[in-house]
Write a protein that holds these residues in place. Sequence first.
Motif, PDB file in Angstrom:
ATOM      1  N   ALA A 221      -3.439   1.262   6.261  1.00  0.00           N
ATOM      2  CA  ALA A 221      -3.112   0.827   4.906  1.00  0.00           C
ATOM      3  C   ALA A 221      -4.297   0.113   4.267  1.00  0.00           C
ATOM      4  CB  ALA A 221      -1.892  -0.101   4.925  1.00  0.00           C
ATOM      5  N   VAL A 222      -4.556   0.464   3.021  1.00  0.00           N
ATOM      6  CA  VAL A 222      -5.601  -0.182   2.228  1.00  0.00           C
ATOM      7  C   VAL A 222      -4.972  -0.666   0.928  1.00  0.00           C
ATOM      8  CG1 VAL A 222      -7.833   0.101   1.092  1.00  0.00           C
ATOM      9  CG2 VAL A 222      -7.356   1.343   3.221  1.00  0.00           C
ATOM     10  N   HIS A 223      -5.262  -1.902   0.566  1.00  0.00           N
ATOM     11  CA  HIS A 223      -4.726  -2.462  -0.674  1.00  0.00           C
ATOM     12  C   HIS A 223      -5.035  -1.512  -1.834  1.00  0.00           C
ATOM     13  CE1 HIS A 223      -4.246  -5.121  -4.124  1.00  0.00           C
ATOM     14  NE2 HIS A 223      -3.618  -5.985  -3.336  1.00  0.00           N
ATOM     15  N   PRO A 224      -4.057  -1.245  -2.701  1.00  0.00           N
ATOM     16  CA  PRO A 224      -4.279  -0.286  -3.790  1.00  0.00           C
ATOM     17  C   PRO A 224      -5.500  -0.580  -4.646  1.00  0.00           C
ATOM     18  CG  PRO A 224      -1.954  -0.820  -3.628  1.00  0.00           C
ATOM     19  CD  PRO A 224      -2.654  -1.737  -2.674  1.00  0.00           C
ATOM     20  N   ASP A 225      -5.876  -1.845  -4.798  1.00  0.00           N
ATOM     21  CA  ASP A 225      -7.044  -2.183  -5.613  1.00  0.00           C
ATOM     22  C   ASP A 225      -8.366  -1.900  -4.907  1.00  0.00           C
ATOM     23  OD1 ASP A 225      -5.313  -3.067  -7.563  1.00  0.00           O
ATOM     24  OD2 ASP A 225      -5.518  -5.192  -7.046  1.00  0.00           O
ATOM     25  N   HIS A 226      -8.303  -1.565  -3.616  1.00  0.00           N
ATOM     26  CA  HIS A 226      -9.539  -1.403  -2.849  1.00  0.00           C
ATOM     27  C   HIS A 226      -9.588  -0.087  -2.089  1.00  0.00           C
ATOM     28  CE1 HIS A 226     -10.672  -5.515  -3.806  1.00  0.00           C
ATOM     29  NE2 HIS A 226      -9.424  -5.855  -3.548  1.00  0.00           N
ATOM     30  N   GLN A 227      -8.811   0.875  -2.548  1.00  0.00           N
ATOM     31  CA  GLN A 227      -8.870   2.205  -1.951  1.00  0.00           C
ATOM     32  C   GLN A 227     -10.101   2.949  -2.453  1.00  0.00           C
ATOM     33  OE1 GLN A 227      -5.018   3.927  -2.783  1.00  0.00           O
ATOM     34  NE2 GLN A 227      -3.950   2.495  -1.436  1.00  0.00           N
ATOM     35  N   HIS A 228     -10.452   4.014  -1.726  1.00  0.00           N
ATOM     36  CA  HIS A 228     -11.600   4.867  -2.063  1.00  0.00           C
ATOM     37  C   HIS A 228     -12.939   4.163  -1.837  1.00  0.00           C
ATOM     38  CE1 HIS A 228      -8.437   7.331  -3.678  1.00  0.00           C
ATOM     39  NE2 HIS A 228      -8.151   6.437  -4.604  1.00  0.00           N
ATOM     40  N   HIS A 229     -12.946   3.156  -0.962  1.00  0.00           N
ATOM     41  CA  HIS A 229     -14.195   2.517  -0.540  1.00  0.00           C
ATOM     42  C   HIS A 229     -14.525   2.825   0.921  1.00  0.00           C
ATOM     43  CE1 HIS A 229     -14.821   0.116  -4.194  1.00  0.00           C
ATOM     44  NE2 HIS A 229     -13.538  -0.198  -4.165  1.00  0.00           N
ATOM     45  N   GLY A 230     -13.747   3.715   1.547  1.00  0.00           N
ATOM     46  CA  GLY A 230     -14.014   4.093   2.933  1.00  0.00           C
ATOM     47  C   GLY A 230     -13.491   3.120   3.971  1.00  0.00           C
TER      48      GLY A 230
ATOM     49  N   SER B  44       0.819  -1.212   0.000  1.00  0.00           N
ATOM     50  CA  SER B  44       0.000   0.000   0.000  1.00  0.00           C
ATOM     51  C   SER B  44       0.854   1.265   0.000  1.00  0.00           C
ATOM     52  CB  SER B  44      -0.923  -0.008   1.219  1.00  0.00           C
ATOM     53  OG  SER B  44      -1.649   1.186   1.314  1.00  0.00           O
ATOM     54  N   PHE B  45       1.993   1.217   0.710  1.00  0.00           N
ATOM     55  CA  PHE B  45       2.851   2.397   0.867  1.00  0.00           C
ATOM     56  C   PHE B  45       3.978   2.452  -0.158  1.00  0.00           C
ATOM     57  CE2 PHE B  45       2.202   3.008   5.770  1.00  0.00           C
ATOM     58  CZ  PHE B  45       0.837   3.117   5.570  1.00  0.00           C
ATOM     59  N   PHE B  46       3.974   1.563  -1.140  1.00  0.00           N
ATOM     60  CA  PHE B  46       5.131   1.351  -2.010  1.00  0.00           C
ATOM     61  C   PHE B  46       5.652   2.647  -2.628  1.00  0.00           C
ATOM     62  CE2 PHE B  46       7.330   0.097  -5.913  1.00  0.00           C
ATOM     63  CZ  PHE B  46       8.177  -0.893  -5.433  1.00  0.00           C
ATOM     64  N   HIS B  47       4.763   3.530  -3.062  1.00  0.00           N
ATOM     65  CA  HIS B  47       5.172   4.723  -3.791  1.00  0.00           C
ATOM     66  C   HIS B  47       5.251   5.977  -2.912  1.00  0.00           C
ATOM     67  CE1 HIS B  47       5.202   2.704  -7.640  1.00  0.00           C
ATOM     68  NE2 HIS B  47       3.996   2.224  -7.408  1.00  0.00           N
ATOM     69  N   LEU B  48       5.089   5.834  -1.610  1.00  0.00           N
ATOM     70  CA  LEU B  48       5.215   6.998  -0.745  1.00  0.00           C
ATOM     71  C   LEU B  48       6.652   7.511  -0.751  1.00  0.00           C
ATOM     72  CD1 LEU B  48       3.108   6.037   2.429  1.00  0.00           C
ATOM     73  CD2 LEU B  48       2.457   7.526   0.518  1.00  0.00           C
ATOM     74  N   ASP B  49       6.804   8.818  -0.626  1.00  0.00           N
ATOM     75  CA  ASP B  49       8.136   9.416  -0.645  1.00  0.00           C
ATOM     76  C   ASP B  49       9.013   8.873   0.481  1.00  0.00           C
ATOM     77  OD1 ASP B  49       7.419  10.934  -2.827  1.00  0.00           O
ATOM     78  OD2 ASP B  49       6.987  12.740  -1.673  1.00  0.00           O
TER      79      ASP B  49
END
Length: 200
Positions: free
Chosen positions: A130-139, A24-29
């Motif tokens: 952390a939320v799996h990238p495929d399941h973000q924006h579902h609250g 989930s955090f892979f691309h964070l700075d």
Amino acid sequence: MTFPEIRSARDEEIPAVGHLISHSFFHLDANAYLVPPLEDRLKVMADFFTLLTEHAQKYGRVDVIDLPDGGGLAATAVWFDYTKESPDPEGYDERLRALAGDYIERFLALDQLFEKHHPHDGHWHLAFLAVHPDHQHHGLGGQLMTQTHSDLDTAGVPAYLEATNENNVRLYRRSGYVDMDPFEMLLPDGTPFFRMWRAA
């Protein structure tokens, strides 16, 4: 899509929780600073998050939401209870050096930064949401926070976190967190974290 209810993570799931956070955090700075090479980042960070999540399982709380198909984890919240004394993770220095390898100085800089700026008043610390990238924006992240916030409010306990970017800052403000002073704390390369506090 309907997700299962929030539940406590089982001990044997902690490595999977660490992997979910790393993914989930892979691309964070901050993660890019800690482990710059893409080919090393997922494993090193998963091992790091697993180490800390193991400790939270003993001295805090690790909540998860399963994927609807039962094929893994969709989201997690990892909390530490700082209303009471707790030891450092067992063998932390040795384990950190083993997992970090050539990147150890970067992890030590992160630890020093967090230790310097951590509040002293009793609180619960939301270390990872952390939320799996495929399941973000579902609250799902909001659901995980709401459940623990309700328990903390009942007990009269505040919460603390370090947000990683402006989007997360906005999310946490909606959940009752306010900016602390100082607000920003910077890694050696200038990558910021943002300190936030939620009164009970």
